[in-house]
Design an enzyme around this catalytic site. Sequence first.
Site, PDB file in Angstrom:
ATOM      1  N   GLU A 180      25.330  32.829 -26.435  1.00 60.94           N
ATOM      2  CA  GLU A 180      24.207  32.116 -25.807  1.00 60.94           C
ATOM      3  C   GLU A 180      24.258  32.242 -24.291  1.00 60.94           C
ATOM      4  O   GLU A 180      25.211  31.794 -23.649  1.00 60.94           O
ATOM      5  CB  GLU A 180      24.219  30.635 -26.204  1.00 60.94           C
ATOM      6  CG  GLU A 180      23.081  29.854 -25.535  1.00 60.94           C
ATOM      7  CD  GLU A 180      22.939  28.426 -26.029  1.00 60.94           C
ATOM      8  OE1 GLU A 180      23.833  27.954 -26.778  1.00 60.94           O
ATOM      9  OE2 GLU A 180      21.956  27.773 -25.663  1.00 60.94           O
TER      10      GLU A 180
ATOM     11  N   ARG B 255      26.317   8.020 -33.674  1.00 59.17           N
ATOM     12  CA  ARG B 255      26.310   9.491 -33.656  1.00 59.17           C
ATOM     13  C   ARG B 255      26.559  10.027 -35.075  1.00 59.17           C
ATOM     14  O   ARG B 255      25.924  10.971 -35.529  1.00 59.17           O
ATOM     15  CB  ARG B 255      27.367  10.041 -32.677  1.00 59.17           C
ATOM     16  CG  ARG B 255      27.035   9.801 -31.211  1.00 59.17           C
ATOM     17  CD  ARG B 255      27.916  10.619 -30.282  1.00 59.17           C
ATOM     18  NE  ARG B 255      29.337  10.324 -30.416  1.00 59.17           N
ATOM     19  CZ  ARG B 255      29.976   9.322 -29.813  1.00 59.17           C
ATOM     20  NH1 ARG B 255      29.309   8.519 -28.994  1.00 59.17           N
ATOM     21  NH2 ARG B 255      31.262   9.141 -29.995  1.00 59.17           N
TER      22      ARG B 255
ATOM     23  N   LYS C  75      21.737  34.522 -28.508  1.00 57.94           N
ATOM     24  CA  LYS C  75      20.927  33.298 -28.361  1.00 57.94           C
ATOM     25  C   LYS C  75      20.451  33.204 -26.920  1.00 57.94           C
ATOM     26  O   LYS C  75      21.151  32.661 -26.063  1.00 57.94           O
ATOM     27  CB  LYS C  75      21.756  32.076 -28.769  1.00 57.94           C
ATOM     28  CG  LYS C  75      21.011  30.740 -28.593  1.00 57.94           C
ATOM     29  CD  LYS C  75      21.685  29.614 -29.351  1.00 57.94           C
ATOM     30  CE  LYS C  75      21.034  28.281 -29.021  1.00 57.94           C
ATOM     31  NZ  LYS C  75      21.440  27.192 -29.903  1.00 57.94           N
TER      32      LYS C  75
ATOM     33  N   LYS D  74      29.562  29.082 -31.547  1.00 63.46           N
ATOM     34  CA  LYS D  74      28.604  29.189 -30.445  1.00 63.46           C
ATOM     35  C   LYS D  74      29.258  28.872 -29.111  1.00 63.46           C
ATOM     36  O   LYS D  74      30.130  28.002 -29.026  1.00 63.46           O
ATOM     37  CB  LYS D  74      27.438  28.224 -30.659  1.00 63.46           C
ATOM     38  CG  LYS D  74      26.300  28.467 -29.683  1.00 63.46           C
ATOM     39  CD  LYS D  74      25.440  27.243 -29.443  1.00 63.46           C
ATOM     40  CE  LYS D  74      26.008  26.392 -28.339  1.00 63.46           C
ATOM     41  NZ  LYS D  74      25.102  25.325 -27.903  1.00 63.46           N
TER      42      LYS D  74
END
Length: 352
Positions: A187, A56, A229, A146
């Site tokens: 979002e 990752r 978003k 976010k």
Amino acid sequence: MEKKMRTDQEMDSTALTDTAKMIVADDKGLLAIDESTPTCNRRFAEIGIPQTLENRRAYREWIIKTPGLGEFISGMILYDETIRQHDADGYPFIKIIADEGIIPGIKVDTGAKELAGHPGEKITEGLDGLRDRLREYSGMGARFAKWRAVIAMGQGIPGSACIEANAQALARYAALCQEAGLVPVVEAEVLMDGVHTLGQCRETTTAVLHAVFNQLYMQGVCLEGIILKPNMVVPGLICPQKATTDEVADATVECFLRVVPAAVPGIAFLSGGQSGELASARLNAMQVRFAGKMPWGLSFSFARAIQQPALAIWHGEQANVPAAQQALYHRAQCNHAARRGLYAREMEWAIA
Ligand code: 13P
């Protein structure tokens, strides 16, 4: 002429507004590399990449170091694991991003969980302790955050309990972000899974956005200092009636023109599982068909639609990094062109 001193609060909101404007400036957009560990592992597993911490880290390292990415990408959304990581030489990821002129951001929700009493619907969690986490991320250099709310469509869903609970959580998150000096990316994703039509997606997206802006108002969120978003308005994946690119463009922008206040500086789409090419083509059509008619910048904040082809090329192998970086750069470039209404299918042949 004597200049009036601005209050701290005014200066704070000016900084927020400036950051939000920068996110959508110069026809650039956001690159979301904020998959949680389980999601990133799932994407690795799908194509047989071992699901390790080092893979990752290596994956995020070559993405961040893709040469020239800053030409098209204004900001990157990181995940808690990633924002703390370093490159192979020990240099912090967040510094590499900032050095490239890209604004670092951070995903701060802790995921969508089953909404009690409402089978098939979800509520996003993460408000507990959020004020402290935002302070820490801000201290590390993040300038925006976010939070993703997920709305599923199906028989009798979404209901108002799900829509209202998610809208309120988004607004409380957004208020906390602004208090901490971070621009909240708000979002709200109406999922593509299902048989619903374009019209039904439009109806639900409209209802969700109305609820979100109502809650943002109730919580005193400064709209000039957020980025919305949303999903594009599209028919469900297994809806028999397909929609053309122009139909998607019209349904999406007409919906936003009715619901998204002009004070919002930017709308940056999620891709939601659309192919990279389709996402670029639809964004492009919106710019062409509504040129000069939109009060906000219409941009992108894609994860899969930018990363997916590059991830497949990389496949966990160091030797594949240059080709993978080229593919990532290409998708970012296509979306930058789409923001200008200059994307064309021929751009895809050039890379092929
Ligand atoms: P996708 O573009 O893959 O839908 O991801 C968007 C997102 O929310 C990641 O932050």
